[in-house]
Design a protein around this motif. Sequence first.
Motif, PDB file in Angstrom:
ATOM      1  N   LYS A  71       0.809  -1.220   0.000  1.00 13.26           N
ATOM      2  CA  LYS A  71       0.000   0.000   0.000  1.00 13.26           C
ATOM      3  C   LYS A  71       0.842   1.271   0.000  1.00 13.26           C
ATOM      4  O   LYS A  71       0.328   2.343  -0.267  1.00 13.26           O
ATOM      5  CB  LYS A  71      -0.900   0.031   1.242  1.00 13.26           C
ATOM      6  CG  LYS A  71      -1.969  -1.009   1.254  1.00 13.26           C
ATOM      7  CD  LYS A  71      -2.749  -0.904   2.547  1.00 13.26           C
ATOM      8  CE  LYS A  71      -3.606  -2.111   2.780  1.00 13.26           C
ATOM      9  NZ  LYS A  71      -4.255  -2.058   4.093  1.00 13.26           N
ATOM     10  N   THR A  72       2.128   1.154   0.294  1.00 14.09           N
ATOM     11  CA  THR A  72       3.004   2.315   0.380  1.00 14.09           C
ATOM     12  C   THR A  72       3.249   2.886  -1.021  1.00 14.09           C
ATOM     13  O   THR A  72       3.594   2.143  -1.935  1.00 14.09           O
ATOM     14  CB  THR A  72       4.350   1.932   1.016  1.00 14.09           C
ATOM     15  OG1 THR A  72       4.101   1.332   2.284  1.00 14.09           O
ATOM     16  CG2 THR A  72       5.250   3.130   1.202  1.00 14.09           C
ATOM     17  N   PRO A  73       3.092   4.203  -1.187  1.00 13.17           N
ATOM     18  CA  PRO A  73       3.329   4.817  -2.508  1.00 13.17           C
ATOM     19  C   PRO A  73       4.789   4.682  -2.947  1.00 13.17           C
ATOM     20  O   PRO A  73       5.701   4.581  -2.122  1.00 13.17           O
ATOM     21  CB  PRO A  73       2.982   6.289  -2.287  1.00 13.17           C
ATOM     22  CG  PRO A  73       2.189   6.336  -1.042  1.00 13.17           C
ATOM     23  CD  PRO A  73       2.600   5.161  -0.219  1.00 13.17           C
ATOM     24  N   LEU A  74       5.016   4.723  -4.244  1.00 14.90           N
ATOM     25  CA  LEU A  74       6.352   4.539  -4.809  1.00 14.90           C
ATOM     26  C   LEU A  74       7.325   5.606  -4.324  1.00 14.90           C
ATOM     27  O   LEU A  74       8.473   5.292  -3.989  1.00 14.90           O
ATOM     28  CB  LEU A  74       6.276   4.554  -6.337  1.00 14.90           C
ATOM     29  CG  LEU A  74       7.614   4.381  -7.067  1.00 14.90           C
ATOM     30  CD1 LEU A  74       8.223   3.025  -6.721  1.00 14.90           C
ATOM     31  CD2 LEU A  74       7.432   4.533  -8.547  1.00 14.90           C
ATOM     32  N   ARG A  75       6.898   6.847  -4.255  1.00 20.77           N
ATOM     33  CA  ARG A  75       7.795   7.915  -3.802  1.00 20.77           C
ATOM     34  C   ARG A  75       8.262   7.679  -2.365  1.00 20.77           C
ATOM     35  O   ARG A  75       9.415   7.936  -2.031  1.00 20.77           O
ATOM     36  CB  ARG A  75       7.106   9.261  -3.906  1.00 20.77           C
ATOM     37  CG  ARG A  75       6.938   9.728  -5.318  1.00 20.77           C
ATOM     38  CD  ARG A  75       6.308  11.085  -5.378  1.00 20.77           C
ATOM     39  NE  ARG A  75       6.146  11.500  -6.761  1.00 20.77           N
ATOM     40  CZ  ARG A  75       5.652  12.654  -7.119  1.00 20.77           C
ATOM     41  NH1 ARG A  75       5.271  13.520  -6.204  1.00 20.77           N
ATOM     42  NH2 ARG A  75       5.533  12.958  -8.392  1.00 20.77           N
ATOM     43  N   THR A  76       7.376   7.204  -1.527  1.00 24.32           N
ATOM     44  CA  THR A  76       7.741   6.910  -0.142  1.00 24.32           C
ATOM     45  C   THR A  76       8.759   5.779  -0.088  1.00 24.32           C
ATOM     46  O   THR A  76       9.719   5.824   0.687  1.00 24.32           O
ATOM     47  CB  THR A  76       6.494   6.552   0.675  1.00 24.32           C
ATOM     48  OG1 THR A  76       5.539   7.606   0.550  1.00 24.32           O
ATOM     49  CG2 THR A  76       6.833   6.324   2.133  1.00 24.32           C
ATOM     50  N   LYS A  77       8.574   4.767  -0.920  1.00 24.68           N
ATOM     51  CA  LYS A  77       9.527   3.659  -0.973  1.00 24.68           C
ATOM     52  C   LYS A  77      10.908   4.155  -1.409  1.00 24.68           C
ATOM     53  O   LYS A  77      11.934   3.747  -0.848  1.00 24.68           O
ATOM     54  CB  LYS A  77       9.033   2.579  -1.938  1.00 24.68           C
ATOM     55  CG  LYS A  77       7.842   1.816  -1.442  1.00 24.68           C
ATOM     56  CD  LYS A  77       7.397   0.798  -2.466  1.00 24.68           C
ATOM     57  CE  LYS A  77       6.156   0.081  -2.033  1.00 24.68           C
ATOM     58  NZ  LYS A  77       5.673  -0.883  -3.020  1.00 24.68           N
ATOM     59  N   ILE A  78      10.943   5.031  -2.402  1.00 28.82           N
ATOM     60  CA  ILE A  78      12.219   5.564  -2.880  1.00 28.82           C
ATOM     61  C   ILE A  78      12.918   6.353  -1.784  1.00 28.82           C
ATOM     62  O   ILE A  78      14.132   6.221  -1.573  1.00 28.82           O
ATOM     63  CB  ILE A  78      11.996   6.428  -4.150  1.00 28.82           C
ATOM     64  CG1 ILE A  78      11.559   5.530  -5.310  1.00 28.82           C
ATOM     65  CG2 ILE A  78      13.255   7.209  -4.509  1.00 28.82           C
ATOM     66  CD1 ILE A  78      11.103   6.281  -6.535  1.00 28.82           C
ATOM     67  N   THR A  82      16.511   5.416  -0.052  1.00 25.05           N
ATOM     68  CA  THR A  82      17.588   6.407  -0.066  1.00 25.05           C
ATOM     69  C   THR A  82      18.127   6.647   1.338  1.00 25.05           C
ATOM     70  O   THR A  82      19.353   6.703   1.546  1.00 25.05           O
ATOM     71  CB  THR A  82      17.081   7.730  -0.679  1.00 25.05           C
ATOM     72  OG1 THR A  82      16.546   7.455  -1.972  1.00 25.05           O
ATOM     73  CG2 THR A  82      18.199   8.743  -0.785  1.00 25.05           C
ATOM     74  N   VAL A  83      17.248   6.777   2.305  1.00 25.14           N
ATOM     75  CA  VAL A  83      17.673   6.986   3.696  1.00 25.14           C
ATOM     76  C   VAL A  83      18.455   5.773   4.198  1.00 25.14           C
ATOM     77  O   VAL A  83      19.507   5.917   4.841  1.00 25.14           O
ATOM     78  CB  VAL A  83      16.456   7.286   4.598  1.00 25.14           C
ATOM     79  CG1 VAL A  83      16.829   7.219   6.071  1.00 25.14           C
ATOM     80  CG2 VAL A  83      15.863   8.635   4.246  1.00 25.14           C
ATOM     81  N   LEU A  84      17.964   4.576   3.911  1.00 24.60           N
ATOM     82  CA  LEU A  84      18.684   3.368   4.334  1.00 24.60           C
ATOM     83  C   LEU A  84      20.060   3.271   3.678  1.00 24.60           C
ATOM     84  O   LEU A  84      21.044   2.898   4.335  1.00 24.60           O
ATOM     85  CB  LEU A  84      17.853   2.126   4.023  1.00 24.60           C
ATOM     86  CG  LEU A  84      16.642   1.908   4.914  1.00 24.60           C
ATOM     87  CD1 LEU A  84      15.815   0.732   4.411  1.00 24.60           C
ATOM     88  CD2 LEU A  84      17.067   1.687   6.349  1.00 24.60           C
ATOM     89  N   ALA A  85      20.162   3.605   2.400  1.00 18.28           N
ATOM     90  CA  ALA A  85      21.458   3.568   1.716  1.00 18.28           C
ATOM     91  C   ALA A  85      22.405   4.592   2.320  1.00 18.28           C
ATOM     92  O   ALA A  85      23.598   4.311   2.522  1.00 18.28           O
ATOM     93  CB  ALA A  85      21.260   3.831   0.229  1.00 18.28           C
ATOM     94  N   PHE A  86      21.912   5.785   2.622  1.00 23.01           N
ATOM     95  CA  PHE A  86      22.728   6.821   3.235  1.00 23.01           C
ATOM     96  C   PHE A  86      23.245   6.368   4.607  1.00 23.01           C
ATOM     97  O   PHE A  86      24.424   6.538   4.923  1.00 23.01           O
ATOM     98  CB  PHE A  86      21.914   8.112   3.360  1.00 23.01           C
ATOM     99  CG  PHE A  86      22.684   9.263   3.919  1.00 23.01           C
ATOM    100  CD1 PHE A  86      23.678   9.882   3.182  1.00 23.01           C
ATOM    101  CD2 PHE A  86      22.407   9.726   5.200  1.00 23.01           C
ATOM    102  CE1 PHE A  86      24.384  10.954   3.714  1.00 23.01           C
ATOM    103  CE2 PHE A  86      23.114  10.784   5.732  1.00 23.01           C
ATOM    104  CZ  PHE A  86      24.103  11.398   4.992  1.00 23.01           C
ATOM    105  N   LEU A  87      22.369   5.795   5.409  1.00 21.23           N
ATOM    106  CA  LEU A  87      22.792   5.292   6.724  1.00 21.23           C
ATOM    107  C   LEU A  87      23.822   4.167   6.574  1.00 21.23           C
ATOM    108  O   LEU A  87      24.784   4.093   7.342  1.00 21.23           O
ATOM    109  CB  LEU A  87      21.595   4.809   7.529  1.00 21.23           C
ATOM    110  CG  LEU A  87      20.665   5.907   8.039  1.00 21.23           C
ATOM    111  CD1 LEU A  87      19.426   5.274   8.689  1.00 21.23           C
ATOM    112  CD2 LEU A  87      21.385   6.797   9.018  1.00 21.23           C
TER     113      LEU A  87
END
Length: 95
Positions: A71-78, A82-87
């Motif tokens: 149910k999560t929108p695509l922009r939210t997933k992106i 991105t936040v996980l990759a940065f961390l």
Amino acid sequence: MKNCPQCGQARIGEEFKCPRCDVFYSQLDELLFEEQQRLERDTLAGAMKRIRAATDRKQATKWELVAIWRKTPLRTKIVLWTVLAFLFVLIVPVI
């Protein structure tokens, strides 16, 4: 409405349907019942009730998380990726 429109049984408490014939007391009660069912289905409290009621809680938790992700929108997933990759990039050199 205090009595069932079909069988005439007295209404008990705040029930939406007649327990004998399964008919809604009024159209407003039917709308309220549908809204309550939708909220139960779409909220975190409803998900927690389904998980607690399941025999295999681990599998039920997995299904609920998959449903949330779907149910999560695509922009939210992106943004999340991105936040996980940065961390990851910040933490890996420290280790």
